[in-house]
Every structure is written in C-alpha cells, then in structure tokens.
Design an enzyme around this catalytic site. Structure first.
Site, PDB file in Angstrom:
ATOM      1  CD  GLU A  27     -25.536  -8.933 -16.328  1.00 33.73           C
ATOM      2  OE1 GLU A  27     -26.128  -9.076 -15.237  1.00 33.73           O
ATOM      3  OE2 GLU A  27     -26.096  -8.499 -17.358  1.00 33.73           O
ATOM      4  CG  ASN A  72     -30.790  -7.289 -17.934  1.00 38.21           C
ATOM      5  OD1 ASN A  72     -31.578  -8.199 -17.681  1.00 38.21           O
ATOM      6  ND2 ASN A  72     -30.865  -6.118 -17.327  1.00 38.21           N
ATOM      7  CG  ASN A 172     -31.272 -12.810 -17.169  1.00 40.46           C
ATOM      8  OD1 ASN A 172     -31.256 -13.219 -16.018  1.00 40.46           O
ATOM      9  ND2 ASN A 172     -31.405 -11.516 -17.469  1.00 40.46           N
ATOM     10  CD  GLU A 173     -34.330 -10.252 -14.671  1.00 40.00           C
ATOM     11  OE1 GLU A 173     -34.295  -9.190 -15.328  1.00 40.00           O
ATOM     12  OE2 GLU A 173     -34.158 -10.293 -13.427  1.00 40.00           O
ATOM     13  CE1 TYR A 244     -30.454  -7.959  -7.772  1.00 38.53           C
ATOM     14  CE2 TYR A 244     -32.215  -8.268  -9.363  1.00 38.53           C
ATOM     15  CZ  TYR A 244     -30.896  -8.446  -8.982  1.00 38.53           C
ATOM     16  OH  TYR A 244     -30.015  -9.117  -9.800  1.00 38.53           O
ATOM     17  CD  GLU A 292     -30.336 -11.634 -12.044  1.00 37.88           C
ATOM     18  OE1 GLU A 292     -30.719 -10.483 -11.750  1.00 37.88           O
ATOM     19  OE2 GLU A 292     -30.195 -12.027 -13.207  1.00 37.88           O
ATOM     20  CD  GLN A 351     -24.285  -8.845 -11.647  1.00 43.46           C
ATOM     21  OE1 GLN A 351     -23.171  -8.770 -12.115  1.00 43.46           O
ATOM     22  NE2 GLN A 351     -25.389  -8.699 -12.394  1.00 43.46           N
TER      23      GLN A 351
HETATM   24  O1  AHR Z   1     -28.199  -8.119 -11.669  1.00 42.23           O
HETATM   25  C1  AHR Z   1     -28.482  -6.999 -12.452  1.00 42.23           C
HETATM   26  C2  AHR Z   1     -29.575  -7.264 -13.468  1.00 42.23           C
HETATM   27  O2  AHR Z   1     -30.784  -7.450 -12.797  1.00 42.23           O
HETATM   28  C3  AHR Z   1     -29.420  -8.525 -14.298  1.00 42.23           C
HETATM   29  O3  AHR Z   1     -28.630  -8.323 -15.421  1.00 42.23           O
HETATM   30  C4  AHR Z   1     -30.833  -8.804 -14.693  1.00 42.23           C
HETATM   31  O4  AHR Z   1     -31.052 -10.173 -14.913  1.00 42.23           O
HETATM   32  C5  AHR Z   1     -31.664  -8.250 -13.565  1.00 42.23           C
HETATM   33  O5  AHR Z   1     -32.711  -7.482 -14.031  1.00 42.23           O
END
Ligand code: AHR
Length: 517
Positions: A27, A72, A172-173, A244, A292, A351
């Site tokens: 990203e 994001n 995305n999201e 995450y 992700e 990432q």
């Molecule tokens: O990977 C970091 C961020 O985490 C990404 O930009 C977003 O999609 C997620 O919230």
C-alpha cells in the site's frame, strides 16, 4: 510433557491450495513503497529504482500475488496521478495516512516491479471518493490492448502490452468510518455490482472481490456480507475478509489462541455466502479472499497513522517490530488459512515491507527479516499441494481473547483451545508430506504421534523449528538473526507413525518424503 495424537489419511483431503493463498500487500502507506520496494539512489537500486536487496528477500519469502495500491489509501486515490511522465505527476494530500503522496511510483511502476519480483498483481479500485466509471477507465488503461483513448494512453506512457491484471478488489473496507466516503451495505452493494458489471463488460476474464466487513467485530458484520452479496452475487467471485490479531491484553495464551477465531470468522463468512446462494437458488459458491491478515497492535491503538505530522512523504508509521510470540500467533494464522483451502482461494499478508511487514529496511541502509517472515516463508514455499484433513486429539486450555476493534471492546471466551494447532499438506509433484505444527504450551514440550495413513515408505526429508525461549526477542538491523529457524531433531518414523517432540512455544515444520517402492 503433554501428548497429542493426530490421524491423517491420504484419501481425506480438504482441497488443493490455490497459489493465490500465498499473497501479500503493498500500500502507499508509510515506507512500504518509498524507502521499501522503491528507493532510487539506494546502493542496491536498479535503473528503475527497485531495491534489489528487498527483491531478494521478497523472492525468498515467495509471495505469489500482491495487492495494490491500498488499503485505506485507495479510497482517495486518483490512478491518473500515478501514470505518465513523472515530472508531470501531482503531489497530493493522502487523507488515509495524513501524508503527502509524491506519485513518483504508480500503476505502471508497480506492474514492472511485479514482473521483476515474479508475482501476480492484484489491483484495488477506488469506490470511496470515486466509483464505477473510474474503475472501468482504470481497467481499460491496464487491460485493453490498443485502439482506444485509455489503452493508447498506456502505450504512449511506454507500456505497449496490456498488463492483463486478472484479480481486482472492488474498493477497501467500505464499512469503516475511517474510510474516505464510507458506505452503507446497501449503497456499497449497489456500487460494487455496477462497477463489476462495467468492468466485466470490458474484460469478462477478470475475477472480482467485493468488500466484506473490515473485521469480525464490526457491528454490521454478518448483515453487511448478506446485503452486499445480495446485490453483487451474480457479478463477483469473492468476498473479502480482514483480520489483525492482537496482544493488547498482554496475555500470551489468549494471543496464541486467537487464530482459532479466524477459523470461526472464515466459517461464518462461508455460511453467509452460502445462505445468499441458497436464497437465490444458485449452485454458485462465492470464494473467500482473505486480503488483509497479520498481527498488528502496537502501532495501531495510538492511531499514529492519523496523527498530523505535517503531511510528510513516506513517514515512519505502522512500523511494528515483531517478536517471537508474534511469529507464533502468525504461524497459527497460516495454519487457519491452509485448513480452509477449500474456500479461501486468495489471501494477502498485510503488508510486505516496513509497514506491519515481514521485511524491514533502513532508508539508505540494509534490509532484514522480521520474526513473522519465517512462518510465511514456510507456508508459501512448502504449502503447495493438497491440504489433508486432520483429526487432532490434543490437551486443551481455557482462555479469553480481548479484541477492541470496532465500536465496542469485545471479549471472546475460548473454553477448549488445543495446545497443538496443525495443518498437513501433500505435495504430489515432490511426493512430499509437510506437517506445520504450533505448540501453544508456554512451558511444556508436546509429544506428537501422527498416524499418516496411505503413504508408504515415509522418511524424514527435513525438519526445523522457530524457537527462542525469550518470547520478546526481536530481529533488528544490528542483530538480524536473533530469531531464525533451527533444525528440529529427533523426528522418528515407525511405519505409518511419525513421532516428534515439539519444544514449548514453537512453530515447527516436518517434511516427509514418500519413498517410491
Ligand atoms: O493494512 C493497513 C490498513 O488496515 C489498510 O490500509 C486498511 O485496509 C486496514 O484497515
């Protein structure tokens, strides 16, 4: 010492792993691109500015597909800013990470980097501040051979041949309030369906992923997937998931149990997607794109990415330093992905470099491997083949995982977490069976006895472990090998029985060759 028994049978398989299961993510965020994969002037940089030292580590890590340009970031990105002569490209404020985007690296540079790295590109389109019209224009620029304004624009920029990007993420999201132009499920579902329709009219061979909830903890999780797929079911192949794992509570047993919640998340999303299919009387199965996943908490709660630092270029944000226990939780996540290879057909470690990444660099300096590098490298290099079903009989422990994502602080009781988390992959081409095993006990070894049915003449090919008795140990620029794999001794074969002793708090890989008769 604890003891666990495992039964595996050659004929009982989950699925073949899709090569895209082993993807990662680049990203425009912090130093992932600038100072990460791209740093003109660096002593190892090639003529395009690609850091060769990073490329070498990327090849060793072996991701197969890379998602780009966000995250994001994509929700405010004008792709046109990043193509054409570099001197004409605008500098812009990036509201996702409160940075200045110089746009010296864009779509074409990314495609070149993918070719050099030997990975497939996965592109995301901006369905935040932009929409279906820009998505189809970007697709035309990338994939249409020639003879139209946008395909000829690409050719005039120096890329004669189309990039032929096969996999596209529809935004995305889009449920997250942190996203530029967040949408309701209904709004997003409609936009995603229309973008997909236009894109497939241009290139019917592409595959599309609609955004699922940005985490299992979002208040709208479940109803979001249901509504989005209700609108887009006929137009997309995938729904996305993001996770995450965290250790905010400083509770290692709970942290190491958290990949089991990924298992639940995956199974819930599969159930919702299949419920939509049932409602539509459709035999089609929507696959999962876990685009992700990682461990991320130290640089997250502070929300440091959003702290105004004066709009810097490539700030040092989200530079999470991973320790030994992070690598263990991460290894558990690898096992969760492998064990759902029947429905997860694509996944991206978020990432790749510097920002929550397995590879760290110093701008102008060296590159090194973080602890999480190793389980990913194992999974990607050795996880190709057929994932086999496993019957695990392991002692368990009880814990509660804390996850503050979303609007509320959630606690997830986990009454029976097996100390042993395990996945087994049979690679037909190499006639090799690989066991990936996590011992989640912090103080006791785990003796495992695996009955591997249907393979004749098994022999140990290689076995290694990731272990450091200091669970806080980290790799740094000056001590890059504090955490690295060591050989796992004492693996024994008795007919169809494989016996091994896994040290406390370890990630283990046992490779068995099937000796031909
Ligand atoms: O990977 C970091 C961020 O985490 C990404 O930009 C977003 O999609 C997620 O919230």
């Amino acid at each position: 010492m604890k003891e666990a028994k495992v039964t595996i049978d050659r004929d009982f398989s989950i699925a073949e792993t899709d090569p895209r299961l082993f993807g990662a993510f680049v990203e425009h965020l912090g130093r992932c691109v600038y100072g990460g994969i791209y740093e003109p002037g660096h002593s190892t940089a090639d003529e395009r500015g690609f850091r060769r030292d990073v490329l070498e580590l990327v090849r060793e890590l072996a991701p197969t597909i890379i998602r780009y340009p966000g995250g994001n970031f994509v929700s405010g990105y004008n792709w046109e800013d990043g193509v054409g002569p570099v001197e004409n490209r605008p500098r812009r404020l990036d509201l996702a990470w409160m940075s200045t985007e110089p746009n010296t690296f864009g779509t074409n540079e990314f495609m070149d980097w993918c070719r050099v790295a030997g990975v497939e590109p996965m592109m995301a389109v901006n369905l935040g501040t932009r929409g279906p019209d820009d998505a189809r224009r970007l697709l035309e620029y990338c994939n249409f051979p020639s003879g139209t304004e946008l395909s000829d624009l690409r050719r005039s920029h120096g890329w004669e041949k189309p990039h032929n990007v096969r996999f596209w993420c529809l935004g995305n999201e889009m449920d997250g309030p942190w996203q530029m132009e967040t949408k309701t499920a209904w709004e997003y579902g409609r936009i995603a369906a229309e973008a997909a329709k236009l894109m497939k009219w241009i290139d019917p061979t592409i595959e599309l992923a609609a955004c699922g909830s940005s985490s299992r903890n979002m208040p709208t999780f479940g109803s979001w997937e249901d509504t989005v797929l209700d609108h887009s079911f006929d137009h997309v192949e995938y729904i996305s998931l993001h996770t995450y794992l965290n250790n905010y509570a400083d509770d290692t047993p709970a942290f190491l149990a958290s990949p089991d919640l990924m298992d639940s998340f995956i199974e819930e999303v599969v159930a919702i997607a299949d419920a939509v299919a049932a409602r539509k009387r459709s035999p089609k199965r929507i696959m999962l794109s876990f685009d992700e996943w990682n461990v991320w908490y130290r640089t997250r709660r502070k929300n440091e990415g959003r702290v105004k630092l004066g709009w810097p270029v490539a700030p040092t944000i989200l530079e999470e330093i991973y320790n030994m226990q992070d690598a263990l939780a991460f290894g558990g996540a690898c096992i969760s992905l492998l064990n759902h290879a029947d429905r997860i057909k694509s996944a991206c470690l978020a990432q790749l470099v510097n920002a929550i990444a397995p590879i760290m660099t110093e701008t102008g300096g060296p590159a090194w491997r973080q602890s999480i590098f190793y389980p990913f490298k194992d999974m990607s290099n050795l996880g190709r083949g057929t994932v086999l079903q496993t019957k695990v009989n392991s002692p368990t422990y009880e814990t509660t995982y804390y996850d503050p994502r979303g609007t509320s602080e959630l606690r997830f009781p986990l009454p029976a977490v097996p100390y042993l988390k395990l996945s087994v992959v049979h690679n037909h081409d190499e006639d090799c069976v690989t066991i990936f095993a996590l011992n989640r006990s912090l103080d006791e070894s785990l003796s495992i006895e695996a009955l591997v049915r249907g393979f004749e003449g098994l022999a140990v090919k290689e076995a290694h472990q990731l272990r450091n008795d200091d669970l806080m140990a980290i790799n740094t620029k000056d001590a890059p090998d504090t955490i690295k794999p060591s050989s796992l001794e004492g693996v024994e074969i008795w007919g169809e029985q494989v016996r091994a002793k896994l040290a406390p708090a370890t990630w283990n890989v046992i490779r068995l060759e099937v000796q031909k008769q």
